[in-house]
Design a protein around this motif. Structure first.
Motif, mmCIF file in Angstrom:
data_model
loop_
_atom_site.group_PDB
_atom_site.id
_atom_site.type_symbol
_atom_site.label_atom_id
_atom_site.label_comp_id
_atom_site.label_asym_id
_atom_site.label_seq_id
_atom_site.Cartn_x
_atom_site.Cartn_y
_atom_site.Cartn_z
ATOM 1 N N ARG A 38 -99.680 -25.601 -58.640
ATOM 2 C CA ARG A 38 -98.614 -24.642 -58.900
ATOM 3 C C ARG A 38 -97.403 -25.372 -59.443
ATOM 4 O O ARG A 38 -97.089 -26.475 -58.991
ATOM 5 N N MET A 44 -93.723 -26.664 -59.920
ATOM 6 C CA MET A 44 -92.592 -26.848 -59.017
ATOM 7 C C MET A 44 -91.385 -26.113 -59.590
ATOM 8 O O MET A 44 -91.276 -25.932 -60.811
ATOM 9 N N PRO A 45 -90.452 -25.707 -58.732
ATOM 10 C CA PRO A 45 -89.291 -24.951 -59.214
ATOM 11 C C PRO A 45 -88.337 -25.825 -60.027
ATOM 12 O O PRO A 45 -88.173 -27.016 -59.751
ATOM 13 N N ASP A 78 -88.823 -30.306 -60.582
ATOM 14 C CA ASP A 78 -90.031 -30.125 -61.397
ATOM 15 C C ASP A 78 -90.338 -31.393 -62.192
ATOM 16 O O ASP A 78 -91.189 -31.374 -63.078
ATOM 17 N N GLN A 86 -84.732 -21.751 -51.838
ATOM 18 C CA GLN A 86 -85.628 -21.509 -52.966
ATOM 19 C C GLN A 86 -86.743 -22.544 -53.008
ATOM 20 O O GLN A 86 -87.907 -22.221 -53.280
ATOM 21 N N PHE A 87 -86.398 -23.790 -52.733
ATOM 22 C CA PHE A 87 -87.381 -24.865 -52.731
ATOM 23 C C PHE A 87 -88.403 -24.651 -51.619
ATOM 24 O O PHE A 87 -89.613 -24.780 -51.826
ATOM 25 N N GLU A 126 -89.315 -21.888 -50.180
ATOM 26 C CA GLU A 126 -90.204 -20.770 -50.508
ATOM 27 C C GLU A 126 -91.201 -21.155 -51.594
ATOM 28 O O GLU A 126 -92.375 -20.780 -51.541
ATOM 29 N N ALA A 127 -90.759 -21.939 -52.578
ATOM 30 C CA ALA A 127 -91.619 -22.307 -53.706
ATOM 31 C C ALA A 127 -92.801 -23.158 -53.271
ATOM 32 O O ALA A 127 -93.898 -23.056 -53.849
ATOM 33 N N SER A 161 -93.931 -23.256 -50.040
ATOM 34 C CA SER A 161 -94.530 -22.646 -48.843
ATOM 35 C C SER A 161 -94.391 -23.506 -47.592
ATOM 36 O O SER A 161 -95.314 -23.599 -46.773
#
Length: 210
Positions: A50, A52-53, A68, A150-151, A153-154, A156
């Motif tokens: 996935r 990365m933010p 990222d 945010q990190f 959540e991104a 998990s």
């Protein structure tokens, strides 16, 4: 704590619990498709990485880091904090010992990060001093609460924001590790608690991948 703060704190707690349940289901699903040796060591790999933010934090040197752009090595992200009384020092000491027993080539391909869930107290200087007690190769990341959320959540890895108005407050957080591949994509997780012997045996195979 005001009524609003209590409401927000409770909401974050619920979100963290739900996130943990979702992650458990992901683990259960992946376990059916997983390399048995990695699974036995608690390493859960996603079928597809996935992204990365595109967020920015500061490292232990006070330098800006694009999340990222964590590329070139396998990165293990541990969400904790320097004032943690138990889980964090235990985990970092365990990771230090595991890394120290890996073959040299494998160890050089591994980067451990402490992502602070306590940005109010964990300045870059505080992170640098703290991580120096464990392994000088370990890096730290800290930043504003909004970025941290945010990190979290991104990748998990849930945590519950602390009530910083209380003296000597603690922060509830997951003990799992997020695994980022050399291409900078989230590749999976390592479940806590860790079995050091099994991780020492399984990590060289993982770290040898591209």
């Amino acid at each position: 704590m005001s009524r609003l703060h209590k409401t927000l704190f409770g909401a974050f707690a619920v979100i963290a619990i739900v996130a943990g349940i979702v992650l458990e289901r992901v683990f259960e699903q992946r376990s059916l498709e997983q390399d048995p040796a990695l699974l036995a060591a608690g390493i859960i790999l996603l079928q597809q990485g996935r992204p990365m933010p595109a967020l920015q934090m500061l490292d232990e040197q006070g330098q800006a880091v694009q999340l990222d752009q964590l590329k070139g090595k396998w990165s293990l992200l541990f969400f904790g904090y320097t004032f943690c009384p138990d889980v964090c020092p235990t985990t970092l000491a365990q990771l230090r010992n595991i890394r120290g027993k890996l073959p040299s080539e494998a160890a050089q391909r591994l980067q451990v990060y402490l992502v602070s869930v306590d940005p109010a107290r964990d300045t870059p200087a505080q992170l640098k001093q703290y991580l120096g007690y464990f392994d000088k190769s370990f890096k730290g990341l800290t930043g504003p609460v909004q970025v941290l959320q945010q990190f979290s959540e991104a990748v998990s890895i849930p945590y519950v924001p602390a009530d910083t108005s209380k003296p000597n407050y603690t922060v509830q957080h997951s003990g799992n590790l997020a695994v980022v591949a050399p291409d900078g994509r989230l590749r999976g997780f390592i479940r806590a608690p860790f079995d050091s012997a099994k991780l020492q045996g399984a990590l060289p195979g993982l770290l040898g991948r591209g």
